[in-house]
Design a protein around this motif. Structure first.
Motif, PDB file in Angstrom:
ATOM      1  N   UNK A 165       0.975  -1.230   0.061  1.00 16.23           N
ATOM      2  CA  UNK A 165      -0.097  -0.007  -0.100  1.00 16.23           C
ATOM      3  C   UNK A 165       0.759   1.333  -0.115  1.00 16.23           C
ATOM      4  N   UNK A 166       0.940   2.173  -1.154  1.00 18.46           N
ATOM      5  CA  UNK A 166       1.561   3.282  -0.855  1.00 18.46           C
ATOM      6  C   UNK A 166       0.608   4.408  -0.616  1.00 18.46           C
ATOM      7  N   UNK A 221     -11.414  -2.594   4.817  1.00 20.82           N
ATOM      8  CA  UNK A 221     -12.049  -3.231   3.451  1.00 20.82           C
ATOM      9  C   UNK A 221     -10.822  -3.503   2.491  1.00 20.82           C
ATOM     10  N   UNK A 222      -9.777  -2.915   2.583  1.00 18.84           N
ATOM     11  CA  UNK A 222      -8.686  -3.591   1.819  1.00 18.84           C
ATOM     12  C   UNK A 222      -8.495  -5.083   2.079  1.00 18.84           C
ATOM     13  N   UNK A 223      -8.328  -5.276   3.434  1.00 19.97           N
ATOM     14  CA  UNK A 223      -7.819  -6.303   3.813  1.00 19.97           C
ATOM     15  C   UNK A 223      -8.882  -7.454   3.637  1.00 19.97           C
ATOM     16  N   UNK A 224     -10.342  -6.823   3.626  1.00 19.02           N
ATOM     17  CA  UNK A 224     -11.424  -8.030   3.515  1.00 19.02           C
ATOM     18  C   UNK A 224     -11.316  -8.227   1.872  1.00 19.02           C
ATOM     19  N   UNK A 225     -10.986  -7.171   0.807  1.00 18.51           N
ATOM     20  CA  UNK A 225     -10.982  -7.415  -0.378  1.00 18.51           C
ATOM     21  C   UNK A 225      -9.924  -8.328  -0.763  1.00 18.51           C
ATOM     22  N   UNK A 226      -8.843  -8.619  -0.109  1.00 18.57           N
ATOM     23  CA  UNK A 226      -7.804  -9.520  -0.370  1.00 18.57           C
ATOM     24  C   UNK A 226      -6.935  -9.213  -1.495  1.00 18.57           C
ATOM     25  N   UNK A 248      -0.303  -3.638   7.858  1.00 20.59           N
ATOM     26  CA  UNK A 248       0.979  -4.473   8.054  1.00 20.59           C
ATOM     27  C   UNK A 248       0.906  -5.787   8.677  1.00 20.59           C
ATOM     28  N   UNK A 249       0.007  -6.031   9.260  1.00 15.85           N
ATOM     29  CA  UNK A 249      -0.382  -7.284  10.039  1.00 15.85           C
ATOM     30  C   UNK A 249      -0.782  -8.299   8.914  1.00 15.85           C
TER      31      UNK A 249
END
Ligand SMILES: [Mg+2]
Ligand SMILES: [Zn+2]
Length: 218
Positions: A13-14, A213-218, A56-57
């Motif tokens: 992620x930038x 939401x980013x993590x959920x989208x994968x 990060x996690x």
């Protein structure tokens, strides 16, 4: 390490700096809003530490890409910009957050009175151009299709598109100049294709909400 899109790269992620990670400096008396130009002015926005910790996690490499034309315009010393960037990285490190790449564009096409002449030029790195994002992708070995550019402005979304990254927009209620980016364009019109190119994949008012939401989208 490969994402679901294949390609074998890492996900990253930038992040934009001003208005995304740190707040602008607001002088109510003078009615002036400027980017932070001294370490003492750095104020992390609500949700930033939680959001970056979540990303990060989940295995996302973190990076920053920021336009800082103040020295080209004669408004700031280059050393002040760079010291403030270093202090931001240190501030985040204090929260256990590792910024793996930090790109800054110091250029401006027109400059301003007293600006550093060698910084006044068109360049390939100033967002919405993709130069900084391309350098980060190369340096960290990121997979473009599952990596993100997150910012608070249309130029961040445009830079994401130009670099082939997903686009996340932090949009505060009341930021009316960004409202067109939230609307799904009607098909078939010239205006809609322009705004469609600038439409983010996700928009939220805070980085912690966007990170979920980013993590959920994968
Ligand atoms: Mg910004
Ligand atoms: Zn540049």
């Amino acid at each position: 390490m490969s994402g679901p899109g294949g390609g074998g790269g890492r996900r990253g992620v930038v992040l934009d700096r001003d208005g995304t990670l740190v707040d602008f400096v607001r002088d109510a008396e003078l009615g002036v809003v400027t980017p932070a130009f001294h370490p003492s002015q750095l104020r992390l926005l609500p949700g930033v530490v939680a959001g970056l910790t979540r990303l990060q996690a989940a295995g996302y490499a973190l990076a920053i890409a920021t336009n800082q034309p103040g020295a080209a315009k004669g408004e700031l010393a280059r050393a002040a910009i760079l010291a403030t960037n270093d202090a931001l990285a240190a501030l985040l490190a204090g929260h256990g957050l590792r910024i793996e790449a930090f790109e800054v564009c110091l250029h401006h096409p027109e400059g301003g009175p007293g600006g550093e002449p060698e910084l006044v030029r068109a360049c390939a790195c100033r967002k919405p151009r993709p130069g900084m994002l391309d350098r980060i992708v190369g340096a960290l070995g990121l997979e473009r299709g599952t990596s993100w550019m997150v910012g608070d402005a249309a130029m961040d979304v445009a830079a994401a598109r130009a670099a082939g990254l997903r686009a996340g927009l932090l949009m505060q209620p009341g930021r009316c100049e960004l409202c067109p980016l939230r609307d799904v364009p009607a098909p078939g019109t010239e205006a809609s294709s322009a705004s469609g190119a600038l439409r983010p994949d996700l928009a939220e008012p805070r980085l912690d909400l966007l990170a979920e939401r980013i993590v959920a989208l994968g």
